[in-house]
Design an enzyme around this catalytic site. Structure first.
Site, mmCIF file in Angstrom:
data_model
loop_
_atom_site.group_PDB
_atom_site.id
_atom_site.type_symbol
_atom_site.label_atom_id
_atom_site.label_comp_id
_atom_site.label_asym_id
_atom_site.label_seq_id
_atom_site.Cartn_x
_atom_site.Cartn_y
_atom_site.Cartn_z
ATOM 1 N N GLY A 26 -58.098 -11.529 22.282
ATOM 2 C CA GLY A 26 -56.734 -11.192 22.670
ATOM 3 C C GLY A 26 -55.750 -11.433 21.543
ATOM 4 O O GLY A 26 -56.073 -11.270 20.361
ATOM 5 N N SER A 27 -54.568 -11.869 21.888
ATOM 6 C CA SER A 27 -53.495 -11.972 20.896
ATOM 7 C C SER A 27 -53.701 -13.061 19.861
ATOM 8 O O SER A 27 -52.955 -13.114 18.871
ATOM 9 C CB SER A 27 -52.150 -12.187 21.599
ATOM 10 O OG SER A 27 -51.744 -11.009 22.265
ATOM 11 N N THR A 28 -54.678 -13.953 20.037
ATOM 12 C CA THR A 28 -54.949 -14.905 18.956
ATOM 13 C C THR A 28 -55.430 -14.164 17.707
ATOM 14 O O THR A 28 -55.282 -14.667 16.596
ATOM 15 C CB THR A 28 -55.996 -15.963 19.364
ATOM 16 O OG1 THR A 28 -57.226 -15.319 19.714
ATOM 17 C CG2 THR A 28 -55.501 -16.801 20.537
ATOM 18 N N PHE A 29 -55.974 -12.948 17.882
ATOM 19 C CA PHE A 29 -56.414 -12.158 16.731
ATOM 20 C C PHE A 29 -55.218 -11.676 15.903
ATOM 21 O O PHE A 29 -55.392 -11.276 14.745
ATOM 22 C CB PHE A 29 -57.241 -10.953 17.192
ATOM 23 C CG PHE A 29 -57.957 -10.246 16.067
ATOM 24 C CD1 PHE A 29 -59.173 -10.707 15.601
ATOM 25 C CD2 PHE A 29 -57.409 -9.121 15.474
ATOM 26 C CE1 PHE A 29 -59.840 -10.060 14.559
ATOM 27 C CE2 PHE A 29 -58.056 -8.465 14.437
ATOM 28 C CZ PHE A 29 -59.286 -8.936 13.973
ATOM 29 N N LYS A 30 -54.019 -11.715 16.474
ATOM 30 C CA LYS A 30 -52.832 -11.312 15.718
ATOM 31 C C LYS A 30 -52.623 -12.202 14.491
ATOM 32 O O LYS A 30 -51.944 -11.799 13.536
ATOM 33 C CB LYS A 30 -51.594 -11.328 16.614
ATOM 34 C CG LYS A 30 -51.598 -10.226 17.675
ATOM 35 C CD LYS A 30 -50.424 -10.376 18.627
ATOM 36 C CE LYS A 30 -50.487 -9.319 19.738
ATOM 37 N NZ LYS A 30 -49.473 -9.522 20.783
#
Length: 482
Positions: A214-218
């Site tokens: 999810g957004s931790t990959f940002k």
């Protein structure tokens, strides 16, 4: 006839020598070699230690096996550490550290050769070595209690050394029944473990069915932008309320339909602080899949790794098209990661761009003399970011905790950096809740990643900040409060 006899003798001599000298170690370590395994059952195995306390040890018995393997120690429940220790069983062999460190624990490793020779002359029974782990028991306890009855995992690292401070996978399980000397009891315990639909035998922190981050990959998408040289944290990005994806009628929106900034624009820093989907999806397409893949690999994606437990490589999809690249930049589509991998990302950012090799074993000691046989030393895994890029990432992640989606991780008097994540993974299923963070930001002592499957107790109402954030905070406090 003499020549034939000579050739046959040479072949026999060669094959015997090969078995005795070249393949002996492999044959002895082969899990199908029951003779070697039963010989080990009658030998006192070394202990596995956490902060000097055994979490796996052998106690004398009066049966044919001489020693009983037991798990757990004072204040250190077996269930908390089962995903690390594994089991040593007469019915199902071994797993976890009991398997990877078997040579040392059983006393058959070459490092213990002189100790075995000494035992021949003294008449003492050979003993296995003691293996001390890097785990911080307070951090491990905080992770375990934080997850509670929820399914998920926690991985925490010392950013400067790579030492694994906590590694918890839930639901936990008790290896003691598998260590029983009653074959039927041990086999039934193994069958129950393997047949359990909750898959407790999976160490979710490093393997099993990997998670979309999810957004931790940002963090990786932002790092790729900074490393390209075309962006800084103050660069303006396109941030529409709705992003139409090329080659498809699909669109991407922000969480709750919110806007990222005024006029359809937002800086890279603001986009990370509020976890803007549309700006990061467009940024991913602008950078291209190759740049995202390259940056992910610098942090460890796609890399085989042993700590010494084998870590399943995290993955970035091969040759995604533009809309798939947009989804991948958000940690969706076919991106998959372990909590350890995402802890490595946060750790590399906190450590000025350098990712250290994760390590679970601190030292190995002779159980009888307590002499140190080997001791782990910090080892650089990769340089994932330049110092300047890492500094900008640190500033953005600290700002997310001060004013953005990561405020739940605030610790009085300590600057904390973090990134939240809420990962969709199946139609109709509650999202996985992620949180990854580091502290203190100016002198990092810990980087942690938490995932709670299917939103945990919050279900479909879950978010990374609400569900996983408090767990990460408690693990950080357990370390920096010492």
């Amino acid at each position: 006839m003499a020549l034939v006899g000579l050739v046959m003798f040479a072949l026999l001599f060669g094959s015997t020598s090969y078995v005795q000298f070249f393949s002996a170690k492999a044959l002895n370590e082969d899990p199908l070699n029951s003779r070697s395994f039963y010989a080990e059952l009658t030998r006192e195995r070394g202990a596995i230690l956490v902060d000097g306390t055994p979490i796996a040890s052998s106690v004398p018995t009066d049966d044919a096996y001489k020693f009983q393997r037991t798990y757990g120690g004072e204040g250190l429940p077996a269930e908390q550490y089962a995903s690390l220790t594994g089991y040593f069983s007469i019915a199902s062999g071994s797993s976890g550290l009991e398997r990877t460190e078997n040579g040392l624990l059983s006393g058959t490793d070459d490092a213990l050769f002189y100790d075995r020779v000494r035992s021949v002359f003294t008449g003492e029974e050979p003993m296995g070595a003691a293996v001390e782990l890097t785990i911080d028991p307070e951090a491990q306890r905080a992770a375990w209690e934080g997850l509670g009855g929820q399914r998920g995992a926690v991985a925490a690292l010392n950013p400067k050394t790579g030492e694994i401070l906590a590694m918890v996978s839930t639901p936990g399980w008790d290896p003691n029944a598998l260590a029983s000397h009653d074959t039927e009891t041990a086999q039934n315990a193994y069958n129950s473990l393997i047949d359990d639909e909750a898959n407790p035998a999976f160490n979710r922190a490093i393997g099993g069915n990997l998670y979309p981050p999810g957004s931790t990959f940002k963090m990786i998408t932002a790092a790729a932008a900074l490393e390209s040289g075309d962006y800084t944290k103050d660069s303006e990005l396109d941030a529409p309320d709705v992003l139409s994806l090329p080659q498809t009628s699909a669109t991407i929106r922000n969480a709750g339909g919110a806007s990222c900034g005024g006029g359809g624009k937002a800086t890279l820093e603001h986009s990370l602080v509020v976890s803007c989907n549309t700006s990061f999806a467009q940024l991913g397409m602008d950078l291209g899949a190759d740049a995202l893949d390259e940056q992910a690999r610098k942090f460890g994606f796609g890399q085989d790794m042993e700590i010494p437990l084998r870590v399943t490589p995290s993955s970035f999809p091969a040759d995604p098209n533009p809309p798939q690249t947009a989804q991948s930049a958000l940690g969706q589509f076919e991106v998959r990661a372990t909590p350890l991998q995402m802890a490595m990302v946060a750790s590399g950012i906190a450590n000025d761009g350098v990712v250290m090799q994760p390590q679970l074993i601190d030292n190995v000691r002779n159980s009888r003399t307590l002499d140190t046989i080997s001791e782990s030393r910090p080892h650089e895994f990769s340089r994932a970011l330049s110092g300047d890029s890492a500094e900008q990432m640190q500033e953005m992640m600290v700002e997310q905790v001060r004013s953005g989606t990561g405020q739940v991780a605030q610790i009085p008097g300590v600057d904390v950096g973090a990134k939240t994540g809420t990962a969709q993974h199946a139609e109709g299923a509650a999202p996985h809740a992620w949180f990854t963070s580091f502290a203190p930001a100016d002198d990092p002592e810990i980087a942690v990643a938490v995932v709670v499957e299917n939103g945990g107790n919050a279900g479909s109402e879950a978010s990374g900040a609400r569900v996983a954030g408090p767990i990460a905070k408690s693990v950080m406090e357990a370390v920096i409060g010492e």
